[in-house]
Design a protein around this motif. Structure first.
Motif, PDB file in Angstrom:
ATOM      1  N   LEU A 111       0.890   6.867  -6.526  1.00 41.78           N
ATOM      2  CA  LEU A 111      -0.410   7.318  -6.874  1.00 41.78           C
ATOM      3  C   LEU A 111      -0.530   9.003  -7.264  1.00 41.78           C
ATOM      4  CD1 LEU A 111      -2.846   7.125  -7.038  1.00 41.78           C
ATOM      5  CD2 LEU A 111      -3.529   7.564  -5.261  1.00 41.78           C
ATOM      6  N   LEU A 151       0.673  -1.022   0.187  1.00 43.00           N
ATOM      7  CA  LEU A 151       0.236  -0.171   0.178  1.00 43.00           C
ATOM      8  C   LEU A 151       0.950   1.375   0.052  1.00 43.00           C
ATOM      9  CD1 LEU A 151      -2.814   1.317   0.144  1.00 43.00           C
ATOM     10  CD2 LEU A 151      -2.545   1.298   2.707  1.00 43.00           C
ATOM     11  N   THR A 196      -2.807  10.371   0.293  1.00 44.16           N
ATOM     12  CA  THR A 196      -2.622  10.890  -0.876  1.00 44.16           C
ATOM     13  C   THR A 196      -2.872  12.575  -1.657  1.00 44.16           C
ATOM     14  OG1 THR A 196      -3.946   8.705  -1.264  1.00 44.16           O
ATOM     15  CG2 THR A 196      -3.411   9.862  -3.530  1.00 44.16           C
ATOM     16  N   TRP A 203      -5.988   3.068 -11.253  1.00 38.87           N
ATOM     17  CA  TRP A 203      -4.358   2.712  -9.914  1.00 38.87           C
ATOM     18  C   TRP A 203      -5.067   1.700  -9.472  1.00 38.87           C
ATOM     19  CZ3 TRP A 203       0.309   3.056 -10.955  1.00 38.87           C
ATOM     20  CH2 TRP A 203       1.338   2.800  -9.965  1.00 38.87           C
ATOM     21  N   PHE A 204      -6.338   1.783  -9.110  1.00 34.89           N
ATOM     22  CA  PHE A 204      -7.133   0.373  -7.910  1.00 34.89           C
ATOM     23  C   PHE A 204      -8.071  -0.387  -7.907  1.00 34.89           C
ATOM     24  CE2 PHE A 204      -4.539   3.119  -5.400  1.00 34.89           C
ATOM     25  CZ  PHE A 204      -3.630   2.585  -4.130  1.00 34.89           C
ATOM     26  N   ASP A 242       1.937   2.084  -3.541  1.00 32.10           N
ATOM     27  CA  ASP A 242       1.484   2.131  -4.300  1.00 32.10           C
ATOM     28  C   ASP A 242       1.147   4.088  -3.666  1.00 32.10           C
ATOM     29  OD1 ASP A 242       0.485  -0.665  -5.528  1.00 32.10           O
ATOM     30  OD2 ASP A 242      -1.022  -0.643  -4.412  1.00 32.10           O
ATOM     31  N   THR A 264      -2.778  -3.953  -7.765  1.00 29.33           N
ATOM     32  CA  THR A 264      -2.167  -3.134  -8.015  1.00 29.33           C
ATOM     33  C   THR A 264      -0.660  -2.994  -8.144  1.00 29.33           C
ATOM     34  OG1 THR A 264      -1.313  -2.838  -5.465  1.00 29.33           O
ATOM     35  CG2 THR A 264      -3.516  -2.205  -6.747  1.00 29.33           C
ATOM     36  N   GLY A 271       2.083  -1.982  -6.812  1.00 26.35           N
ATOM     37  CA  GLY A 271       2.519  -2.357  -5.236  1.00 26.35           C
ATOM     38  C   GLY A 271       2.653  -3.465  -4.536  1.00 26.35           C
ATOM     39  N   LYS A 272       0.971  -4.640  -4.781  1.00 28.76           N
ATOM     40  CA  LYS A 272       0.723  -5.761  -4.959  1.00 28.76           C
ATOM     41  C   LYS A 272       1.516  -6.435  -5.583  1.00 28.76           C
ATOM     42  CE  LYS A 272      -3.669  -5.079  -2.267  1.00 28.76           C
ATOM     43  NZ  LYS A 272      -3.425  -5.178  -1.448  1.00 28.76           N
TER      44      LYS A 272
END
Length: 207
Positions: free
Chosen positions: A17, A10, A97, A48-49, A13, A59, A61-62
């Motif tokens: 973002l 997270l 964010t 993105w999500f 991401d 995503t 990051g994941k």
């Protein structure tokens, strides 16, 4: 499911973002006008999500940390589930964010507008704040920042206290995380079957 790996994904991401938001906001302003800048923020979150997890399964990051989003039956989640998940997740994380985006935008605009002179202006402003010249504004900003930070803090506390570390966004959408095997992990060789003991032939000796 390791909570630390999910939080690190997270964080990756959230660090990427704001740059996506800058690009999509600039695109929407150029196409639709300056009054549609908010559409760029929504578009960035959707890409993105929602769109990337639906297309790639996670995503970025994941993806880096070998995590995958799955639906209630372990299959690829439906688009509406990802949209619900992103909407609920955006409520506590949007302040973080937007704050990161504001810092990136301020730094980039200063550099692009006046080069090194813009950087010196930012540094002089920081020194002025530290010297106490803008103390009332600083206290007001810190107060608002503290109130805004209560949302992500409450989100992470609820995530930690859940027995399975499931957040509200996961419970409502039914979309969860699974850990993917590492590509370089050695495959376990199947165990060789044990050799059956040879039957001993008994010899009958007549008396």
């Amino acid at each position: 499911m390791p909570l630390g790996r999910r939080l690190l994904a997270l964080l990756i991401d959230l660090c990427a973002l704001p740059f996506v938001m800058l690009f999509t906001t600039l695109l929407c302003v150029l196409v639709f006008g300056s009054s549609r800048w908010l559409l760029g923020l929504v578009l960035a979150v959707f890409l993105w999500f929602v769109l990337l997890p639906w297309w790639l399964g996670a995503t970025p990051g994941k993806k880096i940390l070998l995590l995958k989003l799955v639906g209630p039956e372990g299959k690829r989640p439906e688009l509406w589930r990802l949209m619900l998940r992103a909407t609920v997740l955006a409520v506590p994380l949007m302040p973080i964010t937007l704050g990161m985006m504001a810092l990136v935008a301020a730094g980039m605009s200063s550099v692009l507008r006046a080069g090194l002179a813009g950087v010196s202006e930012v540094l002089s402003l920081v020194l002025s704040v530290l010297n106490g010249e803008y103390l009332p504004e600083l206290l007001l900003g810190l107060g608002l920042f503290g109130v805004v930070c209560l949302l992500p803090v409450a989100f992470f506390v609820a995530l930690w206290r859940n027995p399975k570390h499931h957040g509200v966004h996961e419970l409502l959408s039914g979309v969860g995380n699974v850990v993917l095997p590492h590509k370089r992990a050695r495959r376990q060789q199947p165990a060789e079957p044990d050799a059956e003991p040879e039957a001993e032939n008994a010899t009958m000796i007549p008396r």
